[in-house]
Motif scaffolding. Structure first.
Motif, PDB file in Angstrom:
ATOM      1  N   ILE A 203      22.396  24.500  16.058  1.00 54.35           N
ATOM      2  CA  ILE A 203      22.601  24.807  14.646  1.00 54.35           C
ATOM      3  C   ILE A 203      21.983  26.174  14.375  1.00 54.35           C
ATOM      4  CG2 ILE A 203      22.090  24.094  12.278  1.00 54.35           C
ATOM      5  CD1 ILE A 203      22.038  21.186  13.366  1.00 54.35           C
ATOM      6  N   THR A 204      22.806  27.082  13.868  1.00 50.11           N
ATOM      7  CA  THR A 204      22.356  28.455  13.636  1.00 50.11           C
ATOM      8  C   THR A 204      22.355  28.785  12.149  1.00 50.11           C
ATOM      9  OG1 THR A 204      24.601  29.292  13.936  1.00 50.11           O
ATOM     10  CG2 THR A 204      23.193  29.257  15.880  1.00 50.11           C
ATOM     11  N   ASP A 205      21.577  29.782  11.805  1.00 51.54           N
ATOM     12  CA  ASP A 205      21.494  30.247  10.422  1.00 51.54           C
ATOM     13  C   ASP A 205      22.794  30.947  10.048  1.00 51.54           C
ATOM     14  OD1 ASP A 205      20.871  31.336   7.966  1.00 51.54           O
ATOM     15  OD2 ASP A 205      19.019  32.287   8.627  1.00 51.54           O
TER      16      ASP A 205
ATOM     17  N   MET B  73      19.548  30.701   4.963  1.00 56.64           N
ATOM     18  CA  MET B  73      18.124  30.355   5.046  1.00 56.64           C
ATOM     19  C   MET B  73      17.290  31.479   4.429  1.00 56.64           C
ATOM     20  SD  MET B  73      17.817  27.364   6.493  1.00 56.64           S
ATOM     21  CE  MET B  73      16.130  27.293   7.020  1.00 56.64           C
TER      22      MET B  73
ATOM     23  N   GLY C 292      15.545  34.158   6.625  1.00 55.63           N
ATOM     24  CA  GLY C 292      16.062  33.909   7.967  1.00 55.63           C
ATOM     25  C   GLY C 292      16.895  35.066   8.479  1.00 55.63           C
TER      26      GLY C 292
ATOM     27  N   LEU D  19      18.392  27.493  14.765  1.00 53.86           N
ATOM     28  CA  LEU D  19      17.447  26.712  13.970  1.00 53.86           C
ATOM     29  C   LEU D  19      17.113  25.382  14.632  1.00 53.86           C
ATOM     30  CD1 LEU D  19      19.104  27.351  10.494  1.00 53.86           C
ATOM     31  CD2 LEU D  19      17.134  28.548  11.488  1.00 53.86           C
TER      32      LEU D  19
ATOM     33  N   ILE E 112      19.744  17.132   4.492  1.00 53.46           N
ATOM     34  CA  ILE E 112      18.623  18.023   4.747  1.00 53.46           C
ATOM     35  C   ILE E 112      17.799  17.359   5.843  1.00 53.46           C
ATOM     36  CG2 ILE E 112      16.642  19.231   3.777  1.00 53.46           C
ATOM     37  CD1 ILE E 112      19.460  19.963   2.578  1.00 53.46           C
TER      38      ILE E 112
ATOM     39  N   ARG F 189      14.845  17.828   9.074  1.00 53.77           N
ATOM     40  CA  ARG F 189      13.769  18.584   9.723  1.00 53.77           C
ATOM     41  C   ARG F 189      13.787  18.196  11.197  1.00 53.77           C
ATOM     42  NH1 ARG F 189       8.255  18.279   6.639  1.00 53.77           N
ATOM     43  NH2 ARG F 189       7.849  19.991   8.091  1.00 53.77           N
TER      44      ARG F 189
ATOM     45  N   THR G  67      11.302  23.615   9.583  1.00 55.70           N
ATOM     46  CA  THR G  67      11.795  23.879   8.236  1.00 55.70           C
ATOM     47  C   THR G  67      13.022  23.023   7.938  1.00 55.70           C
ATOM     48  OG1 THR G  67      11.041  26.151   8.465  1.00 55.70           O
ATOM     49  CG2 THR G  67      12.652  25.724   6.738  1.00 55.70           C
TER      50      THR G  67
ATOM     51  N   ILE H 284      16.632  21.965   7.084  1.00 56.46           N
ATOM     52  CA  ILE H 284      17.913  22.631   7.329  1.00 56.46           C
ATOM     53  C   ILE H 284      19.018  21.787   6.711  1.00 56.46           C
ATOM     54  CG2 ILE H 284      19.541  23.388   9.103  1.00 56.46           C
ATOM     55  CD1 ILE H 284      17.145  23.520  11.039  1.00 56.46           C
TER      56      ILE H 284
ATOM     57  N   CYS I 106      22.593  20.334   6.764  1.00 57.24           N
ATOM     58  CA  CYS I 106      23.562  20.023   7.828  1.00 57.24           C
ATOM     59  C   CYS I 106      24.739  19.234   7.262  1.00 57.24           C
ATOM     60  CB  CYS I 106      22.901  19.174   8.915  1.00 57.24           C
ATOM     61  SG  CYS I 106      21.487  19.933   9.714  1.00 57.24           S
TER      62      CYS I 106
ATOM     63  N   ASP J 145      27.502  18.158  12.082  1.00 55.27           N
ATOM     64  CA  ASP J 145      26.392  18.802  12.783  1.00 55.27           C
ATOM     65  C   ASP J 145      25.439  17.790  13.406  1.00 55.27           C
ATOM     66  OD1 ASP J 145      27.216  21.380  12.011  1.00 55.27           O
ATOM     67  OD2 ASP J 145      26.085  21.261  10.129  1.00 55.27           O
TER      68      ASP J 145
END
Length: 95
Positions: free
Chosen positions: A18-20, A24, A27, A33, A58, A60, A70, A72, A74, A78
């Motif tokens: 999972i990428t920004d 973020m 970020g 992430l 959301i 973590r 943090t 994230i 999703c 994902d």
């Protein structure tokens, strides 16, 4: 069980890295992430205003030292209910 049936506190795994996407705070776009297979916990479930029919989770995810990172946002695609990947630490995890 389906992702859509999960609740706050349930454990999930990253279905892929999972990428920004640029959303973020402070970020870097494209930064990883959560690695594929990383274990995480759902901390909140909501909806995007523009797509109220779609849930956003959301999560973590754990880092290498098993500290929660943090939160994230999703999409259901994902996330997985069980890990099917070798995670970033070289272990295979199955639930």
């Amino acid at each position: 069980m389906r992702i859509e049936d999960l609740d706050i506190g349930d454990v999930v795994y990253a279905a892929h890295a999972i990428t920004d996407d640029g959303s973020m705070p402070n970020g870097m776009h494209g930064q990883v992430l959560a690695e594929a297979g990383a274990r995480g916990v759902i901390t909140m479930i909501g909806h995007v205003e523009e797509q109220p029919e779609r849930s956003v989770y959301i999560v973590r995810f754990e880092d290498r030292e098993m500290n929660l990172g943090t939160p994230i946002g999703c999409w259901p695609e994902d996330l997985r209910l069980e890990s099917r990947y070798e995670n970033a630490w070289g272990r295979f995890e199955f639930s």
